[in-house]
Design a protein around this motif. Structure first.
Motif, PDB file in Angstrom:
ATOM      1  N   ALA A 146       0.031   3.480  -5.594  1.00  0.00           N
ATOM      2  CA  ALA A 146      -1.263   3.334  -4.853  1.00  0.00           C
ATOM      3  C   ALA A 146      -2.230   4.477  -4.787  1.00  0.00           C
ATOM      4  CB  ALA A 146      -0.922   3.067  -3.380  1.00  0.00           C
TER       5      ALA A 146
ATOM      6  N   VAL B 251       0.780  -1.184  -0.184  1.00  0.00           N
ATOM      7  CA  VAL B 251      -0.011  -0.014   0.052  1.00  0.00           C
ATOM      8  C   VAL B 251       0.787   1.352   0.181  1.00  0.00           C
ATOM      9  CG1 VAL B 251      -0.243   0.211   2.411  1.00  0.00           C
ATOM     10  CG2 VAL B 251      -2.158   0.602   0.974  1.00  0.00           C
TER      11      VAL B 251
ATOM     12  N   GLU C 283      -5.165  -4.028   0.541  1.00  0.00           N
ATOM     13  CA  GLU C 283      -4.727  -3.190   1.674  1.00  0.00           C
ATOM     14  C   GLU C 283      -5.409  -1.696   1.638  1.00  0.00           C
ATOM     15  OE1 GLU C 283      -0.610  -4.993   2.959  1.00  0.00           O
ATOM     16  OE2 GLU C 283      -0.423  -3.181   1.600  1.00  0.00           O
ATOM     17  N   ARG C 284      -5.803  -1.510   2.772  1.00  0.00           N
ATOM     18  CA  ARG C 284      -6.307   0.093   3.070  1.00  0.00           C
ATOM     19  C   ARG C 284      -5.737   0.648   4.154  1.00  0.00           C
ATOM     20  NH1 ARG C 284     -12.490   0.835   4.301  1.00  0.00           N
ATOM     21  NH2 ARG C 284     -12.030   2.968   4.356  1.00  0.00           N
TER      22      ARG C 284
ATOM     23  N   ARG D  31      -4.911   2.865  -0.942  1.00  0.00           N
ATOM     24  CA  ARG D  31      -5.170   1.833  -1.112  1.00  0.00           C
ATOM     25  C   ARG D  31      -4.503   0.971  -2.188  1.00  0.00           C
ATOM     26  NH1 ARG D  31     -11.866   1.624  -1.229  1.00  0.00           N
ATOM     27  NH2 ARG D  31     -12.121   3.146   0.458  1.00  0.00           N
ATOM     28  N   LYS D  32      -4.349  -0.092  -1.899  1.00  0.00           N
ATOM     29  CA  LYS D  32      -3.769  -0.893  -3.027  1.00  0.00           C
ATOM     30  C   LYS D  32      -4.131  -2.390  -2.807  1.00  0.00           C
ATOM     31  CE  LYS D  32       0.179  -2.182  -6.024  1.00  0.00           C
ATOM     32  NZ  LYS D  32       1.462  -1.775  -6.700  1.00  0.00           N
TER      33      LYS D  32
END
Ligand code: GLC
Length: 610
Positions: A538, A533, A560-561, A556-557
């Motif tokens: 991202a 992230v 994952e946040r 976010r990626k």
């Protein structure tokens, strides 16, 4: 593909555009043919290990945007005496998980006045006080084995006045005078001065000096001993391109292209950011793509916010791979002084609107001064007068404002424009020095928290966080430069002191300030490298926190946040942020959910949900 065809294959991809730009600028096909010959020669000479790296990075061209990229910038001599010392101390970097080493200028330079190495006398020789080219190449090999990329400055705009070309120009050789901007009398320089701003109005006023030996005026935008190269002359372009390829073959991964916006001069303009600068960057990039595609370009573009992004070029015609996030850096220091993150949040919003492919170096300190290049319209919309606000900031960081916790120095105060910049190490500017001398444990606590807070902030952005050597142990200002006649007029040496190994030895001592800062930075890096992230690409967006001292943003990626929350003031804060789903705080493991958060003075939270 057969390897002997590799160069041909790559050349076919780029040659037409290169030829177009080259002919547009120089109209000289014979010189272009020479350039291509040079490129081929450097391709053939390139070591197999580097060619393997080229092929690998051709497959993942944005390799530098990975969250595992964490940098440190060091002066080889200040850090470890010389290049051999850097090799010996590589463990210091490895323990911190540094994966990108920016070696500050180390090529041959004049003995005394050399602008910290930014006055290069020979692009193919390491300064003998620092080591040899062979050692640089060995260090690059060793770094590669340890997954550390090496960055070196490519000082493109000028040479020192001791460079062979300058010496021959002084001796009256016209061919070499034509490599600089030399004038018999002051009439043309006077015209330039009407529109060209000054870089060092105080320490080096004007853009020209008169060279007695040559009997001519020569353009020297920076210091008088740094002579601007004449990029209208194709010989200059070809030779500088060859120098670049030579250094690439030594094993340099990233070139920090110094002072890029300045390289093309034009009467009647500011001689900054002209279109030809972009053609030159594009041509250099294409040459590297043919010869050494593993190499990335980091442009040093310290300009107003809207002038920076164009140096990435366009999607089809990229120029620099990486740029400095200079306005964000200035906004961080503005936030600490004002305890107000509004400008920083707006700056993040502006950055978040840029294409995700853009990779920036994020930093809080570097070898240069802090220029207060904030977005003036944004400053005005806060009801502040830009000049008055700038004055507040530079006085604050010189320790001259009653509300100040900082210890620093002014840099290039210009009594006419009242402009000035600020110098000092991160720790001294954050209050560590003042608290130390005033023996004030409470202030020390706040100062250390500030120091870590802003490092946590840059470590959580996309791009490459780069730590300035010494900041990992909260090193203080070094005032010894004031006693050195070669340095005393340049306050930037305040934060270019020797790395204090005796203090670094305290990192394992419980309760030491060195140990505390080191452990915090090491944890930041460790956690960052574990999560995608933090990759450059991202998605990122700021949050409203309903408190002007508290900054929050989300990234976010994949699955994952991440939410980062930063309290930029010495008061405890209750923030009405709501979390519908539970997040985990990455350092403490604490679960965070529901409505409301409390932040201690200068506290930051790194929250993650997967
Ligand atoms: C860059 C360097 C700075 C130097 C200048 C001239 O801005 O960061 O230290 O003085 O270029 O080369």
């Amino acid at each position: 593909m057969k390897q002997e065809q590799e160069f041909e294959y790559r050349s076919r991809l780029y040659y037409d555009e290169l030829k177009w730009l080259y002919m547009e600028l120089y109209g000289n096909k014979a010189m272009l043919d020479d350039l291509m010959e040079t490129a081929r020669r450097f391709y053939e000479e390139r070591k197999p290990r580097l060619k393997r790296l080229d092929r690998k990075r051709e497959q993942s061209p944005a390799w530098y945007g990975n969250s595992s990229m964490v940098g440190m910038m060091v002066y080889a001599d200040q850090f470890a005496h010389d290049l051999a010392g850097v090799q010996e101390h590589l463990d210091h970097l490895k323990q911190l998980k540094v994966s990108y080493l920016h070696l500050m200028p180390l090529l041959k330079m004049p003995k005394d006045h050399n602008d910290g190495g930014y006055a290069v006398s020979d692009f193919r020789q390491v300064d003998e006080r620092i080591g040899t080219m062979e050692q640089l190449s060995q260090l690059a090999d060793l770094c590669q084995k340890n997954h550390i990329s090496v960055c070196l400055d490519f000082v493109i705009n000028h040479t020192s006045n001791e460079h062979e070309w300058a010496l021959r120009a002084k001796n009256g050789e016209k061919e070499y005078q034509d490599r600089y901007l030399c004038f018999d009398d002051y009439s043309i320089p006077a015209e330039y001065e009407k529109t060209t701003p000054q870089v060092f109005p105080n320490t080096n006023p004007g853009n020209f000096i008169y060279d007695e030996q040559m009997g001519k005026y020569v353009m020297s935008t920076f210091h008088g001993y740094q002579w601007d190269l004449n990029y209208r002359n194709p010989a200059v372009f070809n030779e500088m391109a060859a120098n670049l390829l030579f250094l690439a073959n030594v094993g340099i991964d990233v070139f920090r292209v110094d002072a890029v916006p300045y390289i093309w001069k034009q009467l009647g303009t500011t001689s900054r950011n002209l279109p030809q600068v972009h053609s030159i960057m594009r041509m250099l990039r294409m040459l590297c793509k043919m010869v050494c595609p593993a190499v990335a370009f980091k442009g040093e573009v310290v300009m107003a916010p809207h002038e920076v992004a164009p140096y990435f070029g366009s999607v089809g015609k990229p120029e620099c791979d990486i740029l400095y996030n200079v306005t964000t850096m200035a906004c961080v220091w503005n936030s600490l002084a004002t305890r107000d993150v509004t400008l920083l949040k707006w700056q993040m919003d502006a950055m978040d609107a840029l294409p995700r492919e853009y990779t920036f170096v994020n930093y809080v300190r570097c070898h240069d001064d802090i220029g207060w290049g904030l977005d003036e319209n944004a400053v005005r919309s806060l009801g502040l007068d830009p000049l008055e606000h700038k004055k507040f900031l530079y006085r604050f960081y010189a320790g001259d404002d009653p509300s100040s916790f900082a210890r620093g120095r002014l840099y290039n105060y210009d009594p006419v424009s009242q402009d000035a910049r600020s110098c000092g190490t991160c720790a001294s500017l954050c209050g560590v020095e003042k608290a130390f001398w005033e023996d004030d444990p409470q202030e020390m606590e706040l100062a250390l928290r500030r120091h870590v807070l802003i490092h946590a902030y840059i470590a959580s952005l996309g791009g490459i966080p780069v730590i300035y050597s010494g900041d990992e142990i909260a090193q203080l200002n070094d005032y010894s430069y004031e006693q050195d006649p070669k340095k005393s007029d340049d306050a930037r040496f305040l934060h270019r002191g020797e790395f204090r190994w005796q203090d670094a030895a305290l990192i394992h001592k419980p309760g030491s300030r060195e140990g505390r800062v080191y452990a915090a930075l090491r944890d930041l890096i460790r956690v960052r490298t574990e999560h995608k992230v933090f990759d450059a690409d991202a998605w990122e967006h700021t949050w409203e926190t309903f408190d002007k001292s508290v900054l929050a943003f989300e990234r976010r990626k994949g699955t994952e946040r991440f939410v980062g929350i930063y309290n930029f003031c010495e008061e405890k804060k209750d923030i009405p942020l709501g979390f519908n789903e539970a997040f985990t705080e990455l350092f403490s493991g604490r679960r965070v959910s529901g409505m409301g958060l409390t932040l201690e003075p200068y506290e930051y939270l790194w929250l993650l949900r997967t």
